[in-house]
Design an enzyme around this catalytic site. Structure first.
Site, mmCIF file in Angstrom:
data_model
loop_
_atom_site.group_PDB
_atom_site.id
_atom_site.type_symbol
_atom_site.label_atom_id
_atom_site.label_comp_id
_atom_site.label_asym_id
_atom_site.label_seq_id
_atom_site.Cartn_x
_atom_site.Cartn_y
_atom_site.Cartn_z
ATOM 1 N N GLN A 109 0.823 4.113 0.908
ATOM 2 C CA GLN A 109 0.767 5.125 1.914
ATOM 3 C C GLN A 109 1.386 4.514 3.121
ATOM 4 O O GLN A 109 1.297 5.019 4.315
ATOM 5 C CB GLN A 109 -0.628 5.694 2.041
ATOM 6 N N SER A 110 1.901 3.356 3.040
ATOM 7 C CA SER A 110 2.179 2.508 4.387
ATOM 8 C C SER A 110 3.761 3.213 4.700
ATOM 9 O O SER A 110 4.451 2.887 4.098
ATOM 10 C CB SER A 110 2.226 1.042 4.191
ATOM 11 N N PRO A 111 3.855 3.426 5.981
ATOM 12 C CA PRO A 111 5.171 4.001 6.442
ATOM 13 C C PRO A 111 6.177 2.597 6.439
ATOM 14 O O PRO A 111 7.185 2.779 6.296
ATOM 15 C CB PRO A 111 4.920 4.566 7.813
ATOM 16 N N THR A 116 5.958 0.164 4.634
ATOM 17 C CA THR A 116 6.527 0.079 3.345
ATOM 18 C C THR A 116 7.710 0.873 2.948
ATOM 19 O O THR A 116 8.749 0.338 2.232
ATOM 20 C CB THR A 116 5.309 -0.005 2.268
ATOM 21 N N ALA A 124 1.074 -1.180 -0.071
ATOM 22 C CA ALA A 124 0.000 0.105 -0.094
ATOM 23 C C ALA A 124 0.975 1.264 0.051
ATOM 24 O O ALA A 124 1.598 1.335 1.035
ATOM 25 C CB ALA A 124 -0.995 0.031 1.111
#
Length: 199
Positions: A12-14, A16, A10
């Protein structure tokens, strides 16, 4: 036999963001192809027991910030704990990454993914905004036409298929790395991904 990696994410995932460049370097060093698979966590969470951040218990929200700061400092990466544009809809960026993957290949999609993640967590940019996405395409040396391509039905279909594949494989968060059918969840599992790639 060469390994294959499915990279469910995703944008918007920190988590990631914290793992992305290490993962890309790891895959390249192993000579392993990566399938870039943006997924819709808004559809994954309800069937996997997950909750959007604002609905999580205060204890979990507080500890998330502790862990983000720990990993930020450990990895030496710039990361705003409270970025200006978060929470943010990830659908436009996800579709753009898919469009780039379809037209320009996985290496370009990985490059754009890194730029999108950095935009959220290090640069205070709004990845739901078309002008921001156009700027990221430019910075990555990709065609402006990809913004229009991202609106194609085939792109939405791929986004839906990625999300359903994530659900079918029992995924529940981002990033998730599937190597030869084996699931590794979270950037803090990259050491195990590397071991798998070397086996």
């Amino acid at each position: 036999m060469p390994h294959a990696i499915e990279y469910f994410l995703a944008p918007q995932s920190p988590w990631t963001y914290l793992g992305h460049e290490r993962f890309v370097a790891m895959a390249r060093a192993a000579g392993t192809a990566v399938r870039v698979l943006p997924m819709d966590l808004g559809r994954v969470f309800p069937v996997s027991g997950g909750l959007p951040l604002p609905k999580r218990a205060p204890q979990r929200q507080a500890y998330r910030l502790v862990e983000l700061q720990r990993f930020r400092d450990h990895l030496g990466l710039p990361l705003n704990l409270h970025p200006k544009f978060f929470p943010v809809s990830a659908d436009p960026a996800s579709r753009l990454i898919i469009a780039v993957d379809l037209h320009d290949g996985s290496e370009a999609a990985l490059r754009l993914t890194g730029a999108v993640l950095t935009a959220v967590w290090a640069q205070e940019r709004d990845i739901a905004d078309a002008a921001t996405l156009a700027g990221l395409l430019r910075e990555c040396g990709l065609a402006a036409a990809r913004l229009d391509d991202a609106a194609a039905p085939a792109v939405q279909q791929r986004y839906d298929e990625n999300t359903q594949a994530a659900i079918d494989r029992g995924l529940f968060g981002s990033p998730s790395y599937v190597v030869d059918g084996e699931l590794f969840w979270g950037q803090d599992r990259l050491e195990f991904v590397q071991r798998k790639l070397q086996s």
